[in-house]
Design an enzyme around this catalytic site. Structure first.
Site, PDB file in Angstrom:
ATOM      1  N   GLU A   1     -25.544 -11.527  20.757  1.00  0.00           N
ATOM      2  CA  GLU A   1     -24.798 -12.822  21.004  1.00  0.00           C
ATOM      3  C   GLU A   1     -25.792 -13.647  22.130  1.00  0.00           C
ATOM      4  O   GLU A   1     -25.400 -13.164  23.244  1.00  0.00           O
ATOM      5  CB  GLU A   1     -23.495 -12.894  21.117  1.00  0.00           C
TER       6      GLU A   1
ATOM      7  N   ASP B   1     -22.631  -8.469  23.558  1.00  0.00           N
ATOM      8  CA  ASP B   1     -22.135  -9.841  23.810  1.00  0.00           C
ATOM      9  C   ASP B   1     -22.877 -10.308  24.886  1.00  0.00           C
ATOM     10  O   ASP B   1     -23.207  -9.368  25.814  1.00  0.00           O
ATOM     11  CB  ASP B   1     -20.525  -9.617  24.053  1.00  0.00           C
TER      12      ASP B   1
END
Length: 630
Positions: free
Chosen positions: A367, A314
């Site tokens: 991401e 993330d």
């Protein structure tokens, strides 16, 4: 309960050497708590890295949280403190009482804890890794054979384990998830489940993205072997498991990693490098060997001990840029005067190199929300070495387009076509993730314009377009049946909607899209290059129609045609990649999905003109059609 005093323990010099270099891949078997036998007595061995501590003691219920008789002993000059406690049972709670240079003592949880108590408690539990019997060798062997896995079908169902389903207001445990979630995902045809972070975390509302115990699966859903059971069953059922992993930052709670021995140990001391302005968290000091080792060993741990198939990282952009979310004067340039975090870049490159070396076929997914070049390119060509990168540009442009009333879409045609200008610059995943259906953004279905019929038609069209477009697929739970409500981590999904045909129609559509994806090589084999794609109609902006072919060498092509308006188009001519008869193999407007059943049931015959081979079709309202020769 034993009150035996701790005894010194021996740690191999080679283990200390590898740790000092930052290259001990099994570090979690050296540090932390482990069953141990010493001088004929069974118990637990404890070891913790706290180089600037004046003293470290072991505390827990076994000494009334008062560690006078349970000191840990320094291991040479390694900065590690260790000791053996005879008679300590599995499951016993413990913390480290760390006295800093100023004489201040703080109770710290174990950074290498294998299991921890349920929130709001935060003590570690003495646990063991050994004893689980795996039965997934065939799956792991197949994964190794497909390295890199770029030319395989991949559609990922993203799950928040705490709110997918509940029982009487309580979480399902890992075994119950195994009984319910795996069958559900399999019935819809997804190839992978991706869990939002499962490592232990203090706050439900962080959804796991503020990790406190990097080596402990959260106790919310049971013991660590429950998670092993879940992964083992997934593999036996032919489903891969991806975990979200958070090496970007960690919470500031005083019992956690921060200021662990009274100094900035895991984090960077300077707040301009060591603190996250957006999230109120600490940032790891990536340039420190031992910290890098902590993170690399942690990533490998999930592959080795839990047999996971991939990791998604993330907020990679927050790691890559020193000025991420910072104003001028709030950040320090690197040694070359730039804004790139060189130590974080090296960590990510080494992470990807080491994981791929140990676990060929593993999925490493970033991401990363900027245009950083080469995120999913090999490290030896200057890339970061990830397998895939989330395509945030595609997601933002596509959702913005679909939010517009169809009458206005003609003026935004390039929002759809633009994605193909960069579609193969990275190995992309097309994500419709939890981030898009929370914090006031509304559920996917509720973003769609028009009356209720048009909203459902738009949702079916959006999902069909996502599956047809080059790139691997990711869909957040609830989107597959048209959840109306925005996602709430405290409530289960609105399963009652399965009583309505419009919602089960969306589910059936997703199942059929996954079946077409898995059974049709042209849909996945050349997913990351121009060899797998050709425009058939790109310029008909005035009608908001697009058409393209998905291709694979020596395989039957698939022609996709999209009508982004509610107007039925009769006698519409579109170019196609070959002659003969073409049959309609998919129609998002079919009655079984809740559509109006307009279409081309008998297929269409190709005809030639100076500009190429064409089909004459009826385009249903707000629809996606797929045709194959034969």
């Amino acid at each position: 309960m034993s009150h035996h005093a701790t005894q010194p323990v021996f740690i191999e010099p080679f283990d200390l050497y590898l740790f000092g270099k930052g290259e001990h891949w099994d570090l979690y078997r050296i540090l932390g708590a482990h069953p141990h036998e010493q001088e004929g007595e069974q118990g637990y061995r404890f070891a913790v890295w706290a180089p600037n501590a004046r003293k470290v003691r072991l505390v827990g219920p076994f000494n009334d949280w008062w560690g006078k008789n349970h000191p840990l002993y320094p291991v040479g000059s390694s900065g590690i403190w260790a000791g053996f406690v005879p008679g300590l049972p599995k499951g016993e709670l413990y913390k480290f009482a760390v006295k800093d240079k100023n004489g201040q003592t703080t109770f710290k949880t174990d950074p290498f804890a294998l299991f921890a108590e349920m929130r709001p408690g935060n003590a570690a539990r003495a646990w063991t890794l050994d004893g689980f019997v795996w039965a997934d060798a065939e799956w792991l062997e197949d994964r190794k054979r497909h390295d890199p896995p770029l030319n395989r079908p991949q559609s990922v169902y993203e799950v928040h384990a705490g709110s997918w389903r509940m029982r009487d207001g309580n979480f399902l445990n890992y075994r119950q998830l195994g009984d319910e979630l795996i069958g559900y995902v399999k019935s819809l045809g997804f190839t992978h489940i991706e869990f939002m972070p499962l490592a232990e975390h203090p706050l439900d509302e962080s959804w796991g993205y503020q990790t406190s115990h990097y080596f402990a699966p959260t106790s919310r859903f049971g013991e660590p072997d429950g998670l092993r059971y879940f992964v083992n069953r997934c593999h036996q059922e032919g489903i891969g498991v991806i975990l979200d992993w958070v090496p970007g930052h960690f919470p500031k709670d005083d019992w956690c990693l921060g200021r662990f021995d009274g100094t900035a140990l895991f984090e960077h001391e300077d707040p301009r490098k060591g603190e996250h302005p957006d999230w109120g968290t600490y940032i790891f000091n990536y340039s420190r060997h031992e910290v890098k080792n902590f993170l690399l060993a942690n990533a490998l741990y999930w592959f080795k001990e839990f047999h996971i198939d991939g990791i998604r990282i993330d907020a990679v952009a927050s790691m890559l840029y020193l000025d991420y979310s910072r104003e001028a004067g709030e950040w320090i340039p690197n040694e070359f005067g730039g804004r790139e975090n060189l130590a974080a870049i090296e960590l990510l490159k080494e992470l990807n190199t080491v994981v791929h070396a140990h676990y060929p076929g593993a999925l490493m997914i970033a991401e990363e929300s900027t245009a950083w070049p080469g995120v999913s390119r090999p490290t030896y060509t200057g890339g970061l070495g990830f397998t895939f990168k989330w395509n945030m540009g595609w997601m933002n442009d596509t959702l913005a387009y679909f939010a517009k009333e169809p009458v206005h879409r003609a003026w935004h045609h390039n929002s759809l076509t633009f994605s193909m200008l960069y579609a193969f610059t990275e190995n992309f995943v097309l994500p419709i993730s939890h981030d898009e259906v929370v914090h006031g953004k509304g559920a996917l279905l509720s973003k769609m314009p028009g009356d209720m019929w048009q909203q459902f038609a738009n949702l079916r069209l959006l999902l069909s377009y996502q599956w047809a477009h080059p790139g691997k697929k990711l869909l957040f739970m609830g989107c597959e049946f048209g959840q109306w409500n925005e996602w709430d981590c405290k409530r289960e999904l609105d399963w009652i909607l399965h009583e309505f045909d419009t919602h089960t129609g969306v589910s059936r559509l997703v199942g059929d899209l996954n079946r077409i994806l898995r059974e049709t090589p042209a849909m996945y084999e050349a997913d990351t290059s121009w060899k797998g794609f050709e425009w058939m109609s790109v310029n008909d902006w005035s009608n908001s129609v697009l058409a393209f072919a998905r291709l694979s060498s020596g395989r039957a092509p698939v022609l996709w045609v999209f009508n982004f308006t509610p107007v039925v188009r009769h006698g519409y001519s579109v170019r196609c990649p070959g002659g003969g008869h073409w049959r309609e193999v998919f129609n998002s407007d079919a009655a079984i999905y809740g559509g109006s059943n307009v279409g081309n049931a008998g297929g269409a015959e190709a005809w030639d003109s100076p500009s190429g081979t064409h089909l004459t079709l009826t385009l249903p309202p707000l629809s996606a059609l797929a045709f194959m020769p034969g």
